[in-house]
Design an enzyme around this catalytic site. Structure first.
Site, PDB file in Angstrom:
ATOM      1  CB  THR A   1      -0.853   0.188   1.219  1.00  0.00           C
ATOM      2  OG1 THR A   1      -1.605   1.204   1.295  1.00  0.00           O
ATOM      3  CG2 THR A   1      -0.097   0.356   2.279  1.00  0.00           C
ATOM      4  CG  ASN A   2      -0.137   4.464  -1.357  1.00  0.00           C
ATOM      5  OD1 ASN A   2      -0.739   5.363  -0.765  1.00  0.00           O
ATOM      6  ND2 ASN A   2      -0.981   4.007  -2.708  1.00  0.00           N
ATOM      7  CG  LEU A   3       3.218   6.533   3.925  1.00  0.00           C
ATOM      8  CD1 LEU A   3       4.945   6.961   3.704  1.00  0.00           C
ATOM      9  CD2 LEU A   3       3.104   5.672   5.198  1.00  0.00           C
TER      10      LEU A   3
END
Ligand code: C5P
Length: 220
Positions: free
Chosen positions: A26-28
């Site tokens: 995933t990402n931030l």
């Protein structure tokens, strides 16, 4: 209310791309900018649909929310809904790639200290797909970059064939409550806030919504 009678569709947050039943990439992205825009669009009188990746945020009052996890699920929720709306704003940080195959069971360490490797497949580009629909809404994209903001935003404007890209600096926006935006269209650029400072995301979302409302085609 500049968006009274208008339908607005917004994507927000990250996507989660599963590797096995308990892991993924995933990402931030926190989803704050997209949720702030959904709230601002509702305040401006619009009928708002928010397609959200996995985030820990409350649904803005009066907004219809569809929760998704992967980029493919976000694509499948957005595409049929898009022609029913006047405006589509893609704020989601959609994963560019997903693991090419999903392991049915948890991948186990094999005791030989050899780490697994993964092949990746490209995810569908949701914004480009909506912008290519014959009955497309007015499309706005976001660009989260770490440098050369205007250059990359203009490249996205052309590649995705959308009339407006909103640029922001990735490391300086992900997870934060404030932001600074650069609106890039075929005619030029406009900074929000105009003095180039930073400002609370909800306040920025209101200013951006006012700007976008002025760009929408007038319908009979
Ligand atoms: O493709 P790139 O990530 O450079 O462009 C960012 C813009 O495109 C954002 O508006 C993002 O929401 C949208 N996007 C999308 N589907 C993807 C990748 C990006 O809608 N698969």
């Amino acid at each position: 209310k500049p968006l009274a009678g208008k339908g607005v569709l917004i994507t927000a947050g990250p996507t989660f791309e599963a590797i096995d039943p308990v892991r993924g990439t995933t990402n931030l992205s926190s989803g704050k900018m997209g949720f702030s825009l959904a709230r601002a669009a509702r305040e401006a009188g619009a009928d708002v649909t928010l397609v959200a990746g996995p985030v820990h945020l409350d649904t803005p009052r009066g907004v219809r929310r569809i929760d998704v996890r992967s980029a493919q699920q976000m694509h499948d929720a957005v595409l049929p809904a898009a022609p029913l709306h006047d405006l589509f704003i893609a704020t989601a940080a959609v994963a560019d790639w997903r693991p090419a195959s999903l392991s049915a069971h948890k991948i186990k360490k094999d005791g030989k200290k050899i780490a697994p490797t993964f092949e990746l497949s490209e995810n569908p580009d949701i914004l480009a797909a909506v912008a290519a629909l014959p009955d497309r809404p007015y499309c706005v994209g976001f660009a989260a970059e770490s440098e050369k903001l205007e250059h990359h935003a203009r490249e996205k404007l052309l590649r995705k064939r959308v009339p407006l890209i909103v640029g922001n600096l990735g490391p300086a926006t992900f997870g934060r409550d404030d932001n600074a935006l650069l609106l890039v269209d075929a005619d030029g650029v406009r900074a929000l806030p105009e003095d180039g400072s930073r400002c609370d995301k909800q306040e920025l979302a209101r200013a951006l919504m006012q700007d976008i409302a002025r760009r929408l085609p007038v319908r009979d």
